[in-house]
Design a protein around this motif. Structure first.
Motif, PDB file in Angstrom:
ATOM      1  N   ILE A 284       9.593   2.403   5.926  1.00 41.72           N
ATOM      2  CA  ILE A 284       8.891   1.196   5.479  1.00 41.72           C
ATOM      3  C   ILE A 284       7.694   0.909   6.389  1.00 41.72           C
ATOM      4  O   ILE A 284       6.623   0.510   5.921  1.00 41.72           O
ATOM      5  CB  ILE A 284       9.858  -0.015   5.441  1.00 41.72           C
ATOM      6  N   ARG A 285       7.846   1.140   7.673  1.00 40.66           N
ATOM      7  CA  ARG A 285       6.737   0.927   8.611  1.00 40.66           C
ATOM      8  C   ARG A 285       5.571   1.857   8.261  1.00 40.66           C
ATOM      9  O   ARG A 285       4.416   1.440   8.253  1.00 40.66           O
ATOM     10  CB  ARG A 285       7.223   1.191  10.038  1.00 40.66           C
ATOM     11  N   THR A 286       5.886   3.113   7.982  1.00 41.95           N
ATOM     12  CA  THR A 286       4.851   4.086   7.611  1.00 41.95           C
ATOM     13  C   THR A 286       4.216   3.705   6.276  1.00 41.95           C
ATOM     14  O   THR A 286       2.996   3.755   6.121  1.00 41.95           O
ATOM     15  CB  THR A 286       5.462   5.503   7.537  1.00 41.95           C
ATOM     16  N   ALA A 287       5.040   3.289   5.320  1.00 42.24           N
ATOM     17  CA  ALA A 287       4.527   2.876   4.003  1.00 42.24           C
ATOM     18  C   ALA A 287       3.597   1.673   4.136  1.00 42.24           C
ATOM     19  O   ALA A 287       2.557   1.604   3.477  1.00 42.24           O
ATOM     20  CB  ALA A 287       5.687   2.544   3.074  1.00 42.24           C
ATOM     21  N   ALA A 288       3.959   0.724   4.988  1.00 41.04           N
ATOM     22  CA  ALA A 288       3.138  -0.475   5.170  1.00 41.04           C
ATOM     23  C   ALA A 288       1.766  -0.121   5.733  1.00 41.04           C
ATOM     24  O   ALA A 288       0.762  -0.741   5.369  1.00 41.04           O
ATOM     25  CB  ALA A 288       3.852  -1.469   6.073  1.00 41.04           C
ATOM     26  N   ARG A 289       1.722   0.864   6.614  1.00 43.29           N
ATOM     27  CA  ARG A 289       0.421   1.285   7.152  1.00 43.29           C
ATOM     28  C   ARG A 289      -0.472   1.850   6.049  1.00 43.29           C
ATOM     29  O   ARG A 289      -1.692   1.728   6.123  1.00 43.29           O
ATOM     30  CB  ARG A 289       0.607   2.323   8.256  1.00 43.29           C
ATOM     31  N   ILE A 290       0.123   2.471   5.062  1.00 42.88           N
ATOM     32  CA  ILE A 290      -0.661   2.981   3.937  1.00 42.88           C
ATOM     33  C   ILE A 290      -1.097   1.821   3.049  1.00 42.88           C
ATOM     34  O   ILE A 290      -2.273   1.645   2.761  1.00 42.88           O
ATOM     35  CB  ILE A 290       0.156   4.007   3.114  1.00 42.88           C
TER      36      ILE A 290
ATOM     37  N   GLY B 175      -3.402  -0.706   4.940  1.00 40.39           N
ATOM     38  CA  GLY B 175      -4.492  -0.128   5.719  1.00 40.39           C
ATOM     39  C   GLY B 175      -5.846  -0.401   5.086  1.00 40.39           C
ATOM     40  O   GLY B 175      -5.944  -0.725   3.898  1.00 40.39           O
ATOM     41  N   GLU B 176      -6.897  -0.265   5.883  1.00 38.26           N
ATOM     42  CA  GLU B 176      -8.256  -0.456   5.361  1.00 38.26           C
ATOM     43  C   GLU B 176      -8.579   0.573   4.292  1.00 38.26           C
ATOM     44  O   GLU B 176      -9.291   0.278   3.338  1.00 38.26           O
ATOM     45  CB  GLU B 176      -9.274  -0.362   6.500  1.00 38.26           C
ATOM     46  N   ASP B 177      -8.075   1.794   4.449  1.00 38.12           N
ATOM     47  CA  ASP B 177      -8.305   2.866   3.487  1.00 38.12           C
ATOM     48  C   ASP B 177      -6.956   3.521   3.174  1.00 38.12           C
ATOM     49  O   ASP B 177      -6.541   4.462   3.849  1.00 38.12           O
ATOM     50  CB  ASP B 177      -9.278   3.890   4.073  1.00 38.12           C
TER      51      ASP B 177
ATOM     52  N   ASN C 120      -0.617   0.330 -11.267  1.00 39.38           N
ATOM     53  CA  ASN C 120      -0.685   0.222  -9.813  1.00 39.38           C
ATOM     54  C   ASN C 120      -1.688  -0.850  -9.417  1.00 39.38           C
ATOM     55  O   ASN C 120      -2.596  -1.185 -10.158  1.00 39.38           O
ATOM     56  CB  ASN C 120      -1.033   1.560  -9.167  1.00 39.38           C
ATOM     57  N   THR C 121      -1.471  -1.377  -8.243  1.00 41.03           N
ATOM     58  CA  THR C 121      -2.373  -2.416  -7.767  1.00 41.03           C
ATOM     59  C   THR C 121      -3.623  -1.772  -7.179  1.00 41.03           C
ATOM     60  O   THR C 121      -3.659  -0.572  -6.911  1.00 41.03           O
ATOM     61  CB  THR C 121      -1.690  -3.268  -6.687  1.00 41.03           C
ATOM     62  N   ALA C 122      -4.625  -2.580  -6.959  1.00 42.48           N
ATOM     63  CA  ALA C 122      -5.881  -2.087  -6.387  1.00 42.48           C
ATOM     64  C   ALA C 122      -5.668  -1.528  -4.986  1.00 42.48           C
ATOM     65  O   ALA C 122      -6.405  -0.647  -4.554  1.00 42.48           O
ATOM     66  CB  ALA C 122      -6.912  -3.221  -6.354  1.00 42.48           C
ATOM     67  N   ARG C 123      -4.630  -2.018  -4.286  1.00 42.42           N
ATOM     68  CA  ARG C 123      -4.365  -1.539  -2.927  1.00 42.42           C
ATOM     69  C   ARG C 123      -4.172  -0.037  -2.870  1.00 42.42           C
ATOM     70  O   ARG C 123      -4.633   0.619  -1.959  1.00 42.42           O
ATOM     71  CB  ARG C 123      -3.099  -2.202  -2.357  1.00 42.42           C
ATOM     72  N   ILE C 124      -3.415   0.509  -3.823  1.00 46.34           N
ATOM     73  CA  ILE C 124      -3.090   1.936  -3.749  1.00 46.34           C
ATOM     74  C   ILE C 124      -3.647   2.750  -4.915  1.00 46.34           C
ATOM     75  O   ILE C 124      -3.222   3.868  -5.157  1.00 46.34           O
ATOM     76  CB  ILE C 124      -1.565   2.158  -3.624  1.00 46.34           C
ATOM     77  N   GLU C 125      -4.613   2.196  -5.608  1.00 43.24           N
ATOM     78  CA  GLU C 125      -5.175   2.879  -6.776  1.00 43.24           C
ATOM     79  C   GLU C 125      -5.680   4.280  -6.426  1.00 43.24           C
ATOM     80  O   GLU C 125      -5.416   5.235  -7.150  1.00 43.24           O
ATOM     81  CB  GLU C 125      -6.304   2.046  -7.363  1.00 43.24           C
TER      82      GLU C 125
END
Length: 186
Positions: free
Chosen positions: A98-104, A107-109, A148-153
């Motif tokens: 979950i910590r790794t997923a949250a960084r994705i 994250g800024e990119d 999907n949301t814009a965050r991970i598009e």
């Protein structure tokens, strides 16, 4: 769930963010659902592709637990799990993923962050893309709208348009198409 004392500020901030999302007013529910949807997909990607070096700043117990888990499940063709092992992930492995997923997700990119974990740009036919697709079409998302949301598009676009099994085999392609593929791969 059993608790383990952690001093990881990043993980504690994520816990607070998830708590706030779970307790959001009803009119704000689509946003938290999108957050959990994104985290689920990226957590699956991290589970199958992340390594302990992606956990810089994490508590030693989290890094060690994830390192042990990676050693136990890495094979020559990538990380493998039985369905029972997936259902019974240790708490500290959950924390690492979950910590790794949250960084994705945050994250800024997100695409660059996902690429750093899964190497998506190094191998457009990566098994990580299969893991991401499976995550997107599995429980608890199987009843979701798949928007999907814009965050991970950008990350999900990689899953849509590349990966093993999407291109026809060279035997079925015309000689011109096969040549173009070879040139693109170089």
């Amino acid at each position: 769930m059993p608790t383990v004392p952690v001093q990881d500020n990043e993980l504690l901030a994520l816990q607070q963010r998830l708590w706030d999302a779970l307790h959001a007013p009803a009119e704000q529910r689509p946003e938290p659902f999108g957050l959990f949807q994104d985290l689920w997909a990226m957590a699956c990607l991290a589970l199958f592709t992340a390594h302990p070096e992606h956990l810089d700043g994490a508590d030693a117990v989290v890094r060690e637990a994830f390192a042990d888990y990676c050693r136990a499940h890495d094979g020559t063709a990538g990380r493998r799990f039985t369905s029972a092992e997936l259902r019974g992930l240790p708490v500290l492995v959950h924390a690492a993923v979950i910590r790794t997923a949250a960084r994705i997700v945050f994250g800024e990119d997100p695409l660059a962050a996902a690429d750093a974990v899964a190497g998506l740009s190094r191998d457009p036919h990566s098994t990580a893309i299969v893991a991401l697709r499976r995550a997107w079409h599995s429980s608890p998302l199987r009843f979701a709208t798949r928007e999907n949301t814009a965050r991970i598009e950008t990350v999900m676009d990689v899953a849509k348009y590349s990966g093993p099994g999407l291109a026809p085999s060279l035997k079925r392609r015309s000689p011109t198409a096969a040549s173009a593929t070879v040139l693109c791969e170089r």
